[in-house]
Design a protein around this motif. Structure first.
Motif, PDB file in Angstrom:
ATOM      1  N   HIS A 113       0.606  -1.453  -0.018  1.00  0.00           N
ATOM      2  CA  HIS A 113       0.601   0.186  -0.131  1.00  0.00           C
ATOM      3  C   HIS A 113       0.294   0.884  -0.417  1.00  0.00           C
ATOM      4  N   SER A 114       0.601   2.412  -0.426  1.00  0.00           N
ATOM      5  CA  SER A 114       1.236   3.766  -0.892  1.00  0.00           C
ATOM      6  C   SER A 114       0.797   4.711   0.393  1.00  0.00           C
ATOM      7  N   ASN A 115       1.599   5.025   0.402  1.00  0.00           N
ATOM      8  CA  ASN A 115       1.875   5.934   1.764  1.00  0.00           C
ATOM      9  C   ASN A 115       0.075   6.868   1.836  1.00  0.00           C
ATOM     10  N   GLY A 116      -0.751   6.975   1.194  1.00  0.00           N
ATOM     11  CA  GLY A 116      -1.640   8.034   0.253  1.00  0.00           C
ATOM     12  C   GLY A 116      -2.427   6.915   0.769  1.00  0.00           C
ATOM     13  N   GLU A 117      -2.841   5.410   0.370  1.00  0.00           N
ATOM     14  CA  GLU A 117      -3.637   4.197   1.106  1.00  0.00           C
ATOM     15  C   GLU A 117      -3.457   3.846   2.190  1.00  0.00           C
ATOM     16  N   LEU A 118      -2.340   4.205   2.996  1.00  0.00           N
ATOM     17  CA  LEU A 118      -2.567   3.665   4.356  1.00  0.00           C
ATOM     18  C   LEU A 118      -2.807   4.918   5.083  1.00  0.00           C
ATOM     19  N   ILE A 119      -2.755   5.878   4.791  1.00  0.00           N
ATOM     20  CA  ILE A 119      -3.500   6.984   5.864  1.00  0.00           C
ATOM     21  C   ILE A 119      -4.466   6.926   5.466  1.00  0.00           C
ATOM     22  N   PHE A 120      -5.866   6.742   4.327  1.00  0.00           N
ATOM     23  CA  PHE A 120      -6.774   7.305   4.037  1.00  0.00           C
ATOM     24  C   PHE A 120      -7.142   5.755   4.573  1.00  0.00           C
ATOM     25  N   MET A 121      -6.990   4.657   4.728  1.00  0.00           N
ATOM     26  CA  MET A 121      -7.488   3.502   5.669  1.00  0.00           C
ATOM     27  C   MET A 121      -7.264   3.983   7.446  1.00  0.00           C
ATOM     28  N   ALA A 122      -6.317   4.638   7.896  1.00  0.00           N
ATOM     29  CA  ALA A 122      -6.285   5.374   8.831  1.00  0.00           C
ATOM     30  C   ALA A 122      -6.722   6.138   9.336  1.00  0.00           C
ATOM     31  N   ILE A 123      -7.320   6.974   8.419  1.00  0.00           N
ATOM     32  CA  ILE A 123      -8.301   8.104   8.595  1.00  0.00           C
ATOM     33  C   ILE A 123     -10.374   7.165   8.744  1.00  0.00           C
ATOM     34  N   ALA A 124     -10.005   6.589   8.582  1.00  0.00           N
ATOM     35  CA  ALA A 124     -11.875   5.627   8.463  1.00  0.00           C
ATOM     36  C   ALA A 124     -11.153   4.862   9.192  1.00  0.00           C
ATOM     37  N   SER A 125     -10.088   4.113   9.250  1.00  0.00           N
ATOM     38  CA  SER A 125     -10.604   3.252  11.216  1.00  0.00           C
ATOM     39  C   SER A 125     -11.282   4.454  11.980  1.00  0.00           C
ATOM     40  N   SER A 126     -10.331   5.893  11.979  1.00  0.00           N
ATOM     41  CA  SER A 126     -10.228   6.757  13.176  1.00  0.00           C
ATOM     42  C   SER A 126     -11.668   7.131  13.074  1.00  0.00           C
ATOM     43  N   LEU A 127     -12.588   7.776  12.245  1.00  0.00           N
ATOM     44  CA  LEU A 127     -14.071   8.634  11.767  1.00  0.00           C
ATOM     45  C   LEU A 127     -15.010   7.211  11.991  1.00  0.00           C
ATOM     46  N   LEU A 128     -14.292   5.420  11.407  1.00  0.00           N
ATOM     47  CA  LEU A 128     -15.341   4.302  12.228  1.00  0.00           C
ATOM     48  C   LEU A 128     -15.627   4.107  13.880  1.00  0.00           C
ATOM     49  N   PHE A 129     -14.268   4.520  14.156  1.00  0.00           N
ATOM     50  CA  PHE A 129     -14.130   3.955  15.514  1.00  0.00           C
ATOM     51  C   PHE A 129     -15.145   5.447  16.849  1.00  0.00           C
ATOM     52  N   LEU A 130     -14.640   6.459  15.726  1.00  0.00           N
ATOM     53  CA  LEU A 130     -15.363   7.564  16.670  1.00  0.00           C
ATOM     54  C   LEU A 130     -17.350   7.249  16.637  1.00  0.00           C
ATOM     55  N   TYR A 131     -17.460   7.031  15.078  1.00  0.00           N
ATOM     56  CA  TYR A 131     -18.410   6.716  15.092  1.00  0.00           C
ATOM     57  C   TYR A 131     -19.633   5.839  16.025  1.00  0.00           C
ATOM     58  N   SER A 132     -19.248   4.872  15.663  1.00  0.00           N
ATOM     59  CA  SER A 132     -19.463   3.719  16.550  1.00  0.00           C
ATOM     60  C   SER A 132     -18.977   4.087  18.289  1.00  0.00           C
ATOM     61  N   THR A 133     -18.659   4.727  18.298  1.00  0.00           N
ATOM     62  CA  THR A 133     -18.159   4.825  19.915  1.00  0.00           C
ATOM     63  C   THR A 133     -19.542   6.266  20.492  1.00  0.00           C
ATOM     64  N   ALA A 134     -19.734   7.248  19.361  1.00  0.00           N
ATOM     65  CA  ALA A 134     -21.046   8.179  19.465  1.00  0.00           C
ATOM     66  C   ALA A 134     -22.531   7.415  19.897  1.00  0.00           C
ATOM     67  N   VAL A 135     -22.275   6.165  18.367  1.00  0.00           N
ATOM     68  CA  VAL A 135     -23.820   4.867  18.232  1.00  0.00           C
ATOM     69  C   VAL A 135     -24.062   4.308  19.753  1.00  0.00           C
ATOM     70  N   PHE A 136     -22.786   4.227  20.441  1.00  0.00           N
ATOM     71  CA  PHE A 136     -23.088   3.399  21.441  1.00  0.00           C
ATOM     72  C   PHE A 136     -23.076   4.651  22.653  1.00  0.00           C
ATOM     73  N   ALA A 137     -22.697   5.764  23.064  1.00  0.00           N
ATOM     74  CA  ALA A 137     -22.756   6.450  23.930  1.00  0.00           C
ATOM     75  C   ALA A 137     -24.191   6.988  23.930  1.00  0.00           C
ATOM     76  N   LEU A 138     -24.963   7.040  22.640  1.00  0.00           N
ATOM     77  CA  LEU A 138     -26.227   7.623  22.294  1.00  0.00           C
ATOM     78  C   LEU A 138     -27.343   6.204  22.567  1.00  0.00           C
ATOM     79  N   LEU A 139     -26.886   5.329  22.378  1.00  0.00           N
ATOM     80  CA  LEU A 139     -27.717   3.994  23.212  1.00  0.00           C
ATOM     81  C   LEU A 139     -27.836   4.290  24.277  1.00  0.00           C
ATOM     82  N   VAL A 140     -26.476   3.755  25.732  1.00  0.00           N
ATOM     83  CA  VAL A 140     -26.550   3.846  26.656  1.00  0.00           C
ATOM     84  C   VAL A 140     -27.528   5.199  27.373  1.00  0.00           C
ATOM     85  N   LEU A 141     -26.522   6.531  26.772  1.00  0.00           N
ATOM     86  CA  LEU A 141     -27.659   7.511  27.241  1.00  0.00           C
ATOM     87  C   LEU A 141     -29.340   7.172  27.837  1.00  0.00           C
TER      88      LEU A 141
END
Length: 196
Positions: free
Chosen positions: A126-154
């Motif tokens: 993978h090129s550096n651009g692909e690795l950066i994109f995958m890292a950003i996408a993973s981070s956003l997916l993690f944040l989204y999952s955390t937000a959904v979980f927090a909303l469910l708990v709330l």
């Protein structure tokens, strides 16, 4: 008589590069081989190619190639040769050995092989651009999952709080209703006593 004596002293040396790497996008590769011959006849030598895999040996071109679509021998200028390998895959990773034989000579040095070339087809990286994109996408997916979980708990907390509040409110309402229903009876009794 002179030519026969020259043929008996035929000595061949074969050289090959030790390693050759093929990029993952390559479909064809050329493995070089060079030889020098001294005291040999002027007739062209036989060119032989073999390969050693992890657990077996294969004759590729001895001198005719076993698979004409996959392998082809090229006689280049001077004493340079190459083996063309088509439809290259990771299964072609092996040690390729080039052999030269002056078959009209009885000299033990008239038939020699090189030390072999280790061919490695690299995996796609993978090129550096692909690795950066995958890292950003993973981070956003993690944040989204955390937000959904927090909303469910709330939501469950609020929902649970509402149920408790509703239960308390219903209990208070029942108590007030019970008190309200009893008050008029008491008043009537008081009124009745007062009128008497």
């Amino acid at each position: 008589l002179f030519s026969t004596g020259a043929v008996e002293t035929c000595q061949v040396t074969v050289t090959q590069p030790k390693f050759q790497e093929a990029d993952h996008s390559m479909h064809t590769v050329f493995l070089p081989c060079a030889f020098s011959a001294s005291g040999c006849s002027s007739s062209p030598p036989e060119v032989l190619w073999f390969r050693f895999l992890t657990n077996k040996h294969e004759d590729l071109c001895t001198p005719g190639c076993t698979d004409h679509h996959k392998y082809k021998v090229h006689l280049l200028s001077g004493n340079n040769i190459s083996l063309q390998i088509n439809d290259l895959t990771a299964d072609d990773n092996a040690v390729y050995i080039c052999g030269i034989a002056f078959s009209d000579s009885s000299s033990p040095h008239s038939k020699q092989a090189g030390d072999g070339t280790v061919l490695t087809k690299t995996e796609k990286q993978h090129s550096n651009g692909e690795l950066i994109f995958m890292a950003i996408a993973s981070s956003l997916l993690f944040l989204y999952s955390t937000a959904v979980f927090a909303l469910l708990v709330l939501y469950k907390t609020i929902s649970s709080g509402r149920k408790i509040f509703q239960a308390i409110a219903q209990e208070l309402q029942k108590q007030r209703y019970a008190e309200h229903c009893q008050q008029p009876d008491d008043l009537e009794e008081d009124t009745v006593y007062q009128n008497r």
